[in-house]
Design an enzyme around this catalytic site. Sequence first.
Site, PDB file in Angstrom:
ATOM      1  N   THR A  46       4.563   7.384   9.425  1.00 53.82           N
ATOM      2  CA  THR A  46       5.244   6.874  10.568  1.00 53.82           C
ATOM      3  C   THR A  46       6.340   7.727  11.293  1.00 53.82           C
ATOM      4  OG1 THR A  46       4.675   4.586   9.795  1.00 53.82           O
ATOM      5  CG2 THR A  46       6.404   4.726  11.427  1.00 53.82           C
ATOM      6  N   THR A  47       7.474   8.333  10.506  1.00 49.44           N
ATOM      7  CA  THR A  47       8.358   9.086  10.858  1.00 49.44           C
ATOM      8  C   THR A  47       7.982  10.332  11.620  1.00 49.44           C
ATOM      9  OG1 THR A  47       9.530   8.330   8.798  1.00 49.44           O
ATOM     10  CG2 THR A  47      10.312  10.351   9.825  1.00 49.44           C
ATOM     11  N   TYR A 109      -1.133  -5.353  12.740  1.00 49.07           N
ATOM     12  CA  TYR A 109      -1.484  -5.976  13.910  1.00 49.07           C
ATOM     13  C   TYR A 109      -2.593  -6.895  13.676  1.00 49.07           C
ATOM     14  CZ  TYR A 109      -2.596  -7.117  18.767  1.00 49.07           C
ATOM     15  OH  TYR A 109      -2.863  -7.655  19.917  1.00 49.07           O
ATOM     16  N   TYR A 135       0.788   1.586   1.042  1.00 46.75           N
ATOM     17  CA  TYR A 135       2.123   1.538   1.681  1.00 46.75           C
ATOM     18  C   TYR A 135       2.256   0.275   2.080  1.00 46.75           C
ATOM     19  CZ  TYR A 135       5.862   3.019   5.234  1.00 46.75           C
ATOM     20  OH  TYR A 135       6.957   3.272   5.726  1.00 46.75           O
ATOM     21  N   ARG A 140       7.029  -3.409   9.764  1.00 40.22           N
ATOM     22  CA  ARG A 140       6.083  -2.867  10.867  1.00 40.22           C
ATOM     23  C   ARG A 140       4.577  -3.274  10.884  1.00 40.22           C
ATOM     24  NH1 ARG A 140       7.651   2.065  13.179  1.00 40.22           N
ATOM     25  NH2 ARG A 140       9.411   3.079  12.141  1.00 40.22           N
ATOM     26  N   LYS A 164       4.176   2.758  -2.304  1.00 41.61           N
ATOM     27  CA  LYS A 164       5.278   3.005  -1.594  1.00 41.61           C
ATOM     28  C   LYS A 164       5.779   1.598  -1.125  1.00 41.61           C
ATOM     29  CE  LYS A 164       7.617   5.126   2.682  1.00 41.61           C
ATOM     30  NZ  LYS A 164       7.512   5.932   3.585  1.00 41.61           N
ATOM     31  N   ILE A 206      10.046   7.739  -1.095  1.00 41.26           N
ATOM     32  CA  ILE A 206       9.624   8.588  -0.013  1.00 41.26           C
ATOM     33  C   ILE A 206      10.461   8.224   0.950  1.00 41.26           C
ATOM     34  CG2 ILE A 206       7.799   8.922   1.786  1.00 41.26           C
ATOM     35  CD1 ILE A 206       5.686   8.203  -0.449  1.00 41.26           C
TER      36      ILE A 206
END
Length: 293
Positions: A46-47, A109, A135, A140, A164, A206
């Site tokens: 994502t980053t 979503y 993750y 998010r 994560k 992470i």
Amino acid sequence: MQKFIGTGVALVTPFKSDFSVDVEALERIVKFNIEGGINYLVVLGTTAEAATLTKEEKELVKSTVKKANNNTLPLVLGVGGNNTMEIVHQLQTEDLSGFDAILSVSPYYNKPTQEGIYQHFKMIAAHSPLPVIIYNVPGRTSSNMLPATVIRLANDCDSIIGIKEAAGDIVQAMQLIKDRPEGFLVISGDDMITLPMVLAGGDGVISVIGEGFPHAFSKMVQLGLERKADEAYQIHYQLSDSINMIFEQGNPAGIKEVFKALNLSENTLRLPLVPVNSDLSNRITQFVKEFKN
């Protein structure tokens, strides 16, 4: 999976002022983290603003990181989404050479049930040629992967080697640590509670802030793993203001401002993300200037 114990960082994708991928800046950031003592690198998470990158740009990022890393550190590739069969297709067709594991986010979503999340990751695990780190990031994805679902996956899928965990809930993290099977990694995805998680028995992080202050943050995590709590918390509190600042106006706007202050890259983001405002920029720049890494 001892190679994923310690500090991993979720690499940004630096852009030039014309919004093209800045290959030279990405190489500088990779080398900066290698020299700073980071244990492994996560690519296209994502980053990295992966949602805004074309397929060709993603390949460019992958090849750039592999070249700059030169087999120095283990590499993890972000491969996730909310279309299970598309991820399976990607895993079967994409060149994954040079990577040691994949990081796959819980479906966003669609808001699946816990059973849907379980079946999603079971399918990915069955088709991934690499070990899988799942993750959980409810902020998010709009759904929380509960500890019972994680432990079920850990027990049922040999290729799922860890999680994560970024719910920001230390109690949930402790439940995972308590109930996990032997060898299953519980990795923090939240910089602010990384040290408490490690001291509770977690395996590292992470990180986002870690790529801006790699020496200090990786030292903090290592001290935590060695159960040197007082020394580790000294570093934690030195960095805590910067952790708040880099997420104040969204990720990766904050960490890109850190890199700008370090003269490693420009702070250019792709819409719908925008750079931090001048007030936050000044505060981040001042922190970087004064921090003794």
